[in-house]
Design a protein around this motif. Structure first.
Motif, PDB file in Angstrom:
ATOM      1  N   ASP A 158      40.886  44.800  39.740  1.00 11.61           N
ATOM      2  CA  ASP A 158      40.070  45.860  39.139  1.00 11.61           C
ATOM      3  C   ASP A 158      38.852  45.274  38.431  1.00 11.61           C
ATOM      4  O   ASP A 158      37.749  45.814  38.533  1.00 11.61           O
ATOM      5  CB  ASP A 158      40.883  46.679  38.138  1.00 11.61           C
ATOM      6  N   ARG A 159      39.067  44.169  37.721  1.00  7.18           N
ATOM      7  CA  ARG A 159      37.926  43.509  37.059  1.00  7.18           C
ATOM      8  C   ARG A 159      36.916  43.005  38.071  1.00  7.18           C
ATOM      9  O   ARG A 159      35.712  43.063  37.830  1.00  7.18           O
ATOM     10  CB  ARG A 159      38.412  42.361  36.167  1.00  7.18           C
ATOM     11  N   PHE A 160      37.396  42.510  39.218  1.00  8.69           N
ATOM     12  CA  PHE A 160      36.486  42.085  40.284  1.00  8.69           C
ATOM     13  C   PHE A 160      35.609  43.260  40.706  1.00  8.69           C
ATOM     14  O   PHE A 160      34.391  43.131  40.811  1.00  8.69           O
ATOM     15  CB  PHE A 160      37.270  41.549  41.489  1.00  8.69           C
ATOM     16  N   ALA A 161      36.235  44.403  40.951  1.00  8.23           N
ATOM     17  CA  ALA A 161      35.495  45.584  41.401  1.00  8.23           C
ATOM     18  C   ALA A 161      34.461  46.029  40.374  1.00  8.23           C
ATOM     19  O   ALA A 161      33.364  46.473  40.740  1.00  8.23           O
ATOM     20  CB  ALA A 161      36.465  46.725  41.700  1.00  8.23           C
TER      21      ALA A 161
ATOM     22  N   PHE B  33      30.558  37.007  37.725  1.00 10.13           N
ATOM     23  CA  PHE B  33      31.681  36.112  38.031  1.00 10.13           C
ATOM     24  C   PHE B  33      32.335  35.633  36.731  1.00 10.13           C
ATOM     25  O   PHE B  33      33.559  35.657  36.598  1.00 10.13           O
ATOM     26  CB  PHE B  33      31.163  34.936  38.862  1.00 10.13           C
ATOM     27  N   ASP B  34      31.506  35.240  35.760  1.00 11.26           N
ATOM     28  CA  ASP B  34      32.029  34.793  34.464  1.00 11.26           C
ATOM     29  C   ASP B  34      32.769  35.926  33.748  1.00 11.26           C
ATOM     30  O   ASP B  34      33.826  35.706  33.151  1.00 11.26           O
ATOM     31  CB  ASP B  34      30.908  34.256  33.581  1.00 11.26           C
ATOM     32  N   LYS B  35      32.232  37.130  33.808  1.00  5.94           N
ATOM     33  CA  LYS B  35      32.905  38.283  33.191  1.00  5.94           C
ATOM     34  C   LYS B  35      34.210  38.585  33.916  1.00  5.94           C
ATOM     35  O   LYS B  35      35.206  38.942  33.280  1.00  5.94           O
ATOM     36  CB  LYS B  35      31.996  39.514  33.220  1.00  5.94           C
ATOM     37  N   TRP B  36      34.196  38.480  35.236  1.00  2.00           N
ATOM     38  CA  TRP B  36      35.400  38.752  36.025  1.00  2.00           C
ATOM     39  C   TRP B  36      36.552  37.857  35.583  1.00  2.00           C
ATOM     40  O   TRP B  36      37.662  38.321  35.354  1.00  2.00           O
ATOM     41  CB  TRP B  36      35.103  38.552  37.512  1.00  2.00           C
ATOM     42  N   LEU B  37      36.272  36.580  35.443  1.00  2.00           N
ATOM     43  CA  LEU B  37      37.332  35.642  35.125  1.00  2.00           C
ATOM     44  C   LEU B  37      37.535  35.488  33.625  1.00  2.00           C
ATOM     45  O   LEU B  37      38.392  34.725  33.195  1.00  2.00           O
ATOM     46  CB  LEU B  37      37.043  34.287  35.777  1.00  2.00           C
ATOM     47  N   GLY B  38      36.748  36.205  32.846  1.00  2.00           N
ATOM     48  CA  GLY B  38      36.928  36.202  31.408  1.00  2.00           C
ATOM     49  C   GLY B  38      36.764  34.852  30.751  1.00  2.00           C
ATOM     50  O   GLY B  38      37.402  34.542  29.764  1.00  2.00           O
TER      51      GLY B  38
ATOM     52  N   SER C 107      46.699  43.221  40.121  1.00  2.00           N
ATOM     53  CA  SER C 107      45.891  44.448  40.151  1.00  2.00           C
ATOM     54  C   SER C 107      44.835  44.489  39.054  1.00  2.00           C
ATOM     55  O   SER C 107      43.729  44.983  39.279  1.00  2.00           O
ATOM     56  CB  SER C 107      46.785  45.683  40.077  1.00  2.00           C
ATOM     57  N   ARG C 108      45.132  43.944  37.871  1.00  2.00           N
ATOM     58  CA  ARG C 108      44.132  43.953  36.798  1.00  2.00           C
ATOM     59  C   ARG C 108      42.959  43.044  37.125  1.00  2.00           C
ATOM     60  O   ARG C 108      41.799  43.398  36.879  1.00  2.00           O
ATOM     61  CB  ARG C 108      44.772  43.558  35.468  1.00  2.00           C
TER      62      ARG C 108
END
Length: 94
Positions: free
Chosen positions: A51-54, A82-87, A47-48
């Motif tokens: 949420d980051r994807f969204a 995309f880079d922020k999503w996957l950290g 879920s986290r």
């Protein structure tokens, strides 16, 4: 980090667009349908991460579309999100 089946699908789909393997036209045609199909399962998988994807990729998609960004600007916007999503850590795609 291990990504579930649906998260992995979206990672691969978005990666293909970022890497130029999918044209913007075809990305636009498929993106919303894939989010509708896979996002509910992504929430169940992690879920986290969902949420980051969204709050990253999906937000960038909506913003880029609304602003009418050029194909290259849009690709950069999605790539940054995309880079922020996957950290900065790419999940295992197994």
């Amino acid at each position: 980090m291990n990504a579930g089946e649906h998260t992995t699908f979206m990672i691969n789909f978005i990666s293909d667009f970022i890497n130029g393997e999918i044209d913007r036209y075809f990305f636009d045609l498929d993106y919303s349908a894939y989010v509708i199909e896979h996002f509910p399962y992504m929430e169940l998988e992690d879920s986290r991460l969902a949420d980051r994807f969204a709050n990253t990729v999906d937000l960038a998609y909506e913003r880029g579309t609304a602003l009418g960004l050029s194909d290259e600007e849009f690709r950069i916007e999605i790539s940054n999100a995309f880079d922020k999503w996957l950290g900065g850590k790419k999940p295992d795609r197994s």
